[in-house]
Enzyme design. Sequence first.
Site, short mmCIF file in Angstrom:
data_model
loop_
_atom_site.label_atom_id
_atom_site.label_comp_id
_atom_site.label_asym_id
_atom_site.label_seq_id
_atom_site.Cartn_x
_atom_site.Cartn_y
_atom_site.Cartn_z
CD GLU A 15 -2.62 1.05 2.69
OE1 GLU A 15 -3.79 1.43 2.70
OE2 GLU A 15 -2.03 0.63 3.71
CD GLU A 27 -7.82 7.78 5.11
OE1 GLU A 27 -8.12 6.95 5.97
OE2 GLU A 27 -6.89 7.64 4.31
#
Length: 291
Positions: free
Chosen positions: A118, A209
Site C-alpha cells: 500500500e 481521507e
Amino acid sequence: MVAFSSLFLGASIAATALAAPGELPGMHLNKRQTYTQSATGTHDGYYFSFWTDGGPNVRYTNEAGGQYSVTWSGNGNWVGGKGWNPGAARTINYTGTYQPNGNSYLAVYGWTRNPLVEYYVVENFGTYDPSTGAQRLGSINVDGSTYNVYRTRRTNAPSIEGTRSFDQYWSVRVNKRVGGSVDMNAHFNAWRQAGLTLGTHDYQIVATEGYFSSGSARINVGGGSTGGGNNGGGNNGGNPGGNPGGNPGGNPGGNCSPRWGQCGGQGWNGPTCCESGTTCRQQNQWYSQCL
C-alpha cells in the site's frame, strides 16, 4: 484505503475490516453520482474508489471527468478519490480545494500485488504529520519540494486481498500544497533505491481521507505521460477502504483544542485541554484527540 498506517494504531482499532464492493461489470457512470456507502467503479473515463467504515457523515460525489467532491463530519474513517486501474509510473496533474478540520490527508494512493504493498505520496494533511513515529529512509527532491521517504508495516489489516500483513511506502511532501504535478516515476525510483520493492500495480487514485474529523474538498484529477516502471495491473476484487492507520492531528487553536483537535501525544507541544463538551482521549502513544 487503508489510509494512514500501522504507524497509527488508533485507526487500526477504529476502522473495521469492511471491504467495499468490487467494481461491477459495466459500471460506467456518465453523470453526477453521490455516494454515502462504499463503492468502486468507473465514472466518466476515470476509476473511482470510495470507502467508509459507516461511522462518519460523508457525501462523496463523482463529477465530470476527473473531478470529485466530498464533505464530511463525525466519528469514523472514510477515503475516496478518482484515478486509474491499473496504476502506473505516470505524471499525475491535479487541482482543487482542500479544507480539513482535524485528521485528514490528500495523497496519491495505490496498491501493488506480489508483493502486496500500500503506498502514499502525501501532498497535504491536517495538523498531524502521517510520518510521525516512522523511520525515515531518505528523501527525494521533485516537483518543487522535498519529500521524505518512510516505510511502515501493517499486520492482519484489511487490504485488496482481504485481511493480510503488508508494507506501506510513504513519500511525505515537506511544503504542503493543493494542486500540481506528481511524478510517480520519480517516487517509485526513490523507493527502489531505498530498498522498497513494488509489485504489479492495482488501482491508483488521488485520494482525500478523513478520520474522526470534518471538512470538504473538491479535486480535479488529470493524467500525463507514463514513465518507466511496472505498468501491469488488475482490478482489485474489493476496496479495503481507507483505514488510515494514520491519525493525523487536529488543530489546537486557542487555549484549548477544539472538537476533533489534538490534545496530547508523544512530542506534542500544543494544548492538552479540550473545548467545553469534549474530552481528551488517547488514540495511541503519538496522538490524543478531543472527542
